[in-house]
Scaffold this active site. Structure first.
Site, PDB file in Angstrom:
ATOM      1  N   LYS A 180      59.145  75.260 -51.122  1.00 40.62           N
ATOM      2  CA  LYS A 180      58.622  76.360 -50.285  1.00 40.62           C
ATOM      3  C   LYS A 180      59.523  77.589 -50.439  1.00 40.62           C
ATOM      4  O   LYS A 180      59.045  78.707 -50.586  1.00 40.62           O
ATOM      5  CB  LYS A 180      58.535  75.945 -48.811  1.00 40.62           C
ATOM      6  CG  LYS A 180      57.428  74.927 -48.526  1.00 40.62           C
ATOM      7  CD  LYS A 180      56.050  75.510 -48.722  1.00 40.62           C
ATOM      8  CE  LYS A 180      54.939  74.498 -48.593  1.00 40.62           C
ATOM      9  NZ  LYS A 180      53.665  74.923 -49.184  1.00 40.62           N
ATOM     10  N   SER A 206      56.335  77.574 -44.762  1.00 39.40           N
ATOM     11  CA  SER A 206      56.507  76.678 -43.624  1.00 39.40           C
ATOM     12  C   SER A 206      57.777  77.011 -42.844  1.00 39.40           C
ATOM     13  O   SER A 206      58.764  77.500 -43.409  1.00 39.40           O
ATOM     14  CB  SER A 206      56.605  75.254 -44.188  1.00 39.40           C
ATOM     15  OG  SER A 206      57.176  74.392 -43.247  1.00 39.40           O
ATOM     16  N   ASN A 217      51.999  60.918 -41.476  1.00 35.97           N
ATOM     17  CA  ASN A 217      53.396  61.301 -41.249  1.00 35.97           C
ATOM     18  C   ASN A 217      53.507  62.181 -40.016  1.00 35.97           C
ATOM     19  O   ASN A 217      54.511  62.184 -39.326  1.00 35.97           O
ATOM     20  CB  ASN A 217      53.922  62.138 -42.428  1.00 35.97           C
ATOM     21  CG  ASN A 217      54.224  61.288 -43.624  1.00 35.97           C
ATOM     22  OD1 ASN A 217      54.883  60.256 -43.500  1.00 35.97           O
ATOM     23  ND2 ASN A 217      53.727  61.688 -44.782  1.00 35.97           N
ATOM     24  N   TYR A 239      60.745  69.050 -51.124  1.00 37.75           N
ATOM     25  CA  TYR A 239      59.547  69.728 -50.605  1.00 37.75           C
ATOM     26  C   TYR A 239      59.925  71.083 -50.008  1.00 37.75           C
ATOM     27  O   TYR A 239      59.354  72.117 -50.342  1.00 37.75           O
ATOM     28  CB  TYR A 239      58.850  68.854 -49.546  1.00 37.75           C
ATOM     29  CG  TYR A 239      57.931  69.647 -48.657  1.00 37.75           C
ATOM     30  CD1 TYR A 239      56.683  70.068 -49.111  1.00 37.75           C
ATOM     31  CD2 TYR A 239      58.327  70.027 -47.357  1.00 37.75           C
ATOM     32  CE1 TYR A 239      55.868  70.841 -48.299  1.00 37.75           C
ATOM     33  CE2 TYR A 239      57.519  70.797 -46.551  1.00 37.75           C
ATOM     34  CZ  TYR A 239      56.287  71.198 -47.028  1.00 37.75           C
ATOM     35  OH  TYR A 239      55.479  71.974 -46.235  1.00 37.75           O
ATOM     36  N   ARG A 250      58.703  71.533 -30.757  1.00 40.77           N
ATOM     37  CA  ARG A 250      58.020  72.188 -31.877  1.00 40.77           C
ATOM     38  C   ARG A 250      57.023  73.195 -31.327  1.00 40.77           C
ATOM     39  O   ARG A 250      56.673  73.169 -30.138  1.00 40.77           O
ATOM     40  CB  ARG A 250      57.228  71.171 -32.717  1.00 40.77           C
ATOM     41  CG  ARG A 250      58.057  70.155 -33.459  1.00 40.77           C
ATOM     42  CD  ARG A 250      58.783  70.769 -34.640  1.00 40.77           C
ATOM     43  NE  ARG A 250      59.514  69.758 -35.381  1.00 40.77           N
ATOM     44  CZ  ARG A 250      60.726  69.291 -35.046  1.00 40.77           C
ATOM     45  NH1 ARG A 250      61.337  69.743 -33.959  1.00 40.77           N
ATOM     46  NH2 ARG A 250      61.321  68.380 -35.792  1.00 40.77           N
ATOM     47  N   GLY A 309      41.504  70.807 -48.540  1.00 39.72           N
ATOM     48  CA  GLY A 309      42.402  70.141 -47.587  1.00 39.72           C
ATOM     49  C   GLY A 309      42.250  70.653 -46.164  1.00 39.72           C
ATOM     50  O   GLY A 309      41.325  71.419 -45.851  1.00 39.72           O
TER      51      GLY A 309
HETATM   52  N1  UDP Z   1      57.029  62.577 -34.520  1.00 36.52           N
HETATM   53  C1  UDP Z   1      57.113  61.384 -33.811  1.00 36.52           C
HETATM   54  N2  UDP Z   1      56.366  60.329 -34.239  1.00 36.52           N
HETATM   55  C2  UDP Z   1      55.554  60.377 -35.325  1.00 36.52           C
HETATM   56  C3  UDP Z   1      55.469  61.608 -36.040  1.00 36.52           C
HETATM   57  C4  UDP Z   1      56.232  62.682 -35.613  1.00 36.52           C
HETATM   58  O1  UDP Z   1      57.837  61.282 -32.822  1.00 36.52           O
HETATM   59  O2  UDP Z   1      54.919  59.377 -35.672  1.00 36.52           O
HETATM   60  C5  UDP Z   1      57.819  63.743 -34.069  1.00 36.52           C
HETATM   61  C6  UDP Z   1      58.795  64.253 -35.106  1.00 36.52           C
HETATM   62  O3  UDP Z   1      60.013  63.534 -35.027  1.00 36.52           O
HETATM   63  C7  UDP Z   1      58.910  65.719 -34.723  1.00 36.52           C
HETATM   64  C8  UDP Z   1      57.532  66.071 -34.161  1.00 36.52           C
HETATM   65  O4  UDP Z   1      56.928  64.817 -33.835  1.00 36.52           O
HETATM   66  O5  UDP Z   1      59.853  65.893 -33.699  1.00 36.52           O
HETATM   67  C9  UDP Z   1      56.634  66.786 -35.171  1.00 36.52           C
HETATM   68  O6  UDP Z   1      56.634  66.048 -36.360  1.00 36.52           O
HETATM   69  P1  UDP Z   1      55.613  66.334 -37.545  1.00 36.52           P
HETATM   70  O7  UDP Z   1      55.885  65.311 -38.645  1.00 36.52           O
HETATM   71  O8  UDP Z   1      54.222  66.388 -37.020  1.00 36.52           O
HETATM   72  O9  UDP Z   1      55.982  67.805 -38.027  1.00 36.52           O
HETATM   73  P2  UDP Z   1      57.385  68.434 -38.508  1.00 36.52           P
HETATM   74  O10 UDP Z   1      57.874  69.265 -37.371  1.00 36.52           O
HETATM   75  O11 UDP Z   1      58.296  67.324 -38.914  1.00 36.52           O
HETATM   76  O12 UDP Z   1      56.976  69.279 -39.665  1.00 36.52           O
END
Ligand code: UDP
Length: 340
Positions: free
Chosen positions: A154, A125, A199, A150, A232, A11
């Site tokens: 973890k 995570s 996602n 999920y 983030r 992966g």
């Molecule tokens: N996000 C977004 N559009 C997308 C995917 C993610 O605005 O199509 C935003 C999401 O709401 C979060 C940030 O990007 O604030 C990071 O999301 P991701 O799913 O990459 O990682 P997470 O922090 O959820 O593990």
């Protein structure tokens, strides 16, 4: 040479970790059931390192299959990535998530104990922190009740490793809590290969730039942040992979009391969703269509790491700039899609 078994090694994180390990002089054996990967990245690992990587297409929940690896190879340690990782899917199929994510890890630990133990790195995570009460989060920031099956797997796997290391002196353990891994190897020979609609933010951005997706949806601009979008801690995948080498080194000697240690693996710098999209456009000179939509269920407003412990104890630090990382992510997507 020390031999390390990487479960889930085909992966995104596993393949980059395989490269860093091989380049640091480890022998690597990969186990993966290819349920969410194919052999593309393994081939990439071999091209980058110039080495053949022993590969077992097995399900880590099956003890006999895992035992075969330990019979055929001397295994000094294992890094466990083999797990399902889609938050939304875990809500729909909790039993499948608990079965796979817990059983594969328990089985690995059982087989290791049967074979004189060794060093174990568990890939956890930042999700275990939920929305923390204060930021940045240290490893001592209390974990919040998980928001999804999920996330719960973890937390439970962290507890399993802590307990197993206490009870079995032949096992050593390190838990790495990843923040948001992004990017690709600078060679563009390995990178993220999401199945179906991504996602995560960065693969969605790169696929939108490549015109596979019409537009990116930015989930919410009404958070209490400077531009209203969520914050983030985006960590370069090669930096993150290198942390596993440091974790293994820590277990082969320097940890005085043999306890299972926990480390945050991030950059320590928060970036908003909007800033990341703008940086991507700027660095790669490619437009990304987007629209603002409502918040995504289960998202937290802001989370970023205090990385002092990893900096000090593991002597590890993220070194790549987010600009470099976004350029690598785009180079990988372009190569995949045959874009010049
Ligand atoms: N996000 C977004 N559009 C997308 C995917 C993610 O605005 O199509 C935003 C999401 O709401 C979060 C940030 O990007 O604030 C990071 O999301 P991701 O799913 O990459 O990682 P997470 O922090 O959820 O593990």
């Amino acid at each position: 040479m020390k031999n390390i078994l990487i479960t889930g090694g085909a992966g995104f994180i596993g393949s980059h970790t395989a490269v860093e390990l091989i380049e640091a002089g480890y022998g690597v054996i990969v186990a993966d059931n290819l349920s969410n990967a194919d052999t593309t990245c393994l081939e990439g690992v071999e091209k980058i390192t110039g080495q053949k990587v022993p590969f077992y297409q097995i399900d880590c929940c099956k003890k006999e299959d895992l035992r075969k690896i330990f019979t055929e190879n001397r295994i000094d340690g294992a890094i466990h990535f083999a797990a399902f990782k889609a938050v939304g899917e875990s809500v729909e199929k909790p039993l499948m998530y608990y079965h796979n994510n817990l059983l594969s890890f328990i089985t690995l630990l059982e087989v290791m104990v049967e074979n004189n133990g060794g060093a174990v790195v568990f890939s956890s995570s930042a999700t275990v922190y939920g929305q923390p009460d204060s930021l940045p989060v240290t490893e001592d920031t209390p974990r919040k009740p998980a928001e999804s099956p999920y996330g719960n797997t973890k937390q439970i796997c962290e507890d399993i490793l802590m307990d197993a290391v206490k009870a079995h002196p032949c096992l050593k353990g390190v838990i790495l809590r990843y923040f948001n891994p992004i990017g690709a190897h600078p060679s563009a020979l390995i990178g993220e290969l999401p199945r179906g609609v991504p996602n995560n933010l960065v693969p969605f951005i790169t696929q939108t730039a490549a015109r596979l997706r019409e537009e990116l949806r930015i989930f919410g601009n009404d958070y209490s942040t400077s531009d209203g979008t969520a914050l983030r801690d985006y960590i370069d995948i090669v930096d993150l992979a290198a942390a596993h080498v440091s974790a293994l080194e820590r277990m082969t000697g320097h940890n005085p009391d043999g306890s299972c240690e926990v480390f945050n693996i991030g950059t320590g710098k928060p970036i908003s969703v909007m800033e990341l999209v703008e940086k991507f456009t700027e660095v790669n000179r490619v437009p990304v269509r987007y629209k603002i939509t409502g918040r995504r269920e289960g998202d937290v407003e802001a989370v970023w790491a205090d990385t002092s412990r990893a900096n000090k104890v593991l002597r590890w630090k993220a070194s790549r700039s987010v600009e470099q990382t976004l350029a690598n992510a785009w180079a990988w997507e372009k190569k995949l899609r045959g874009i010049n």
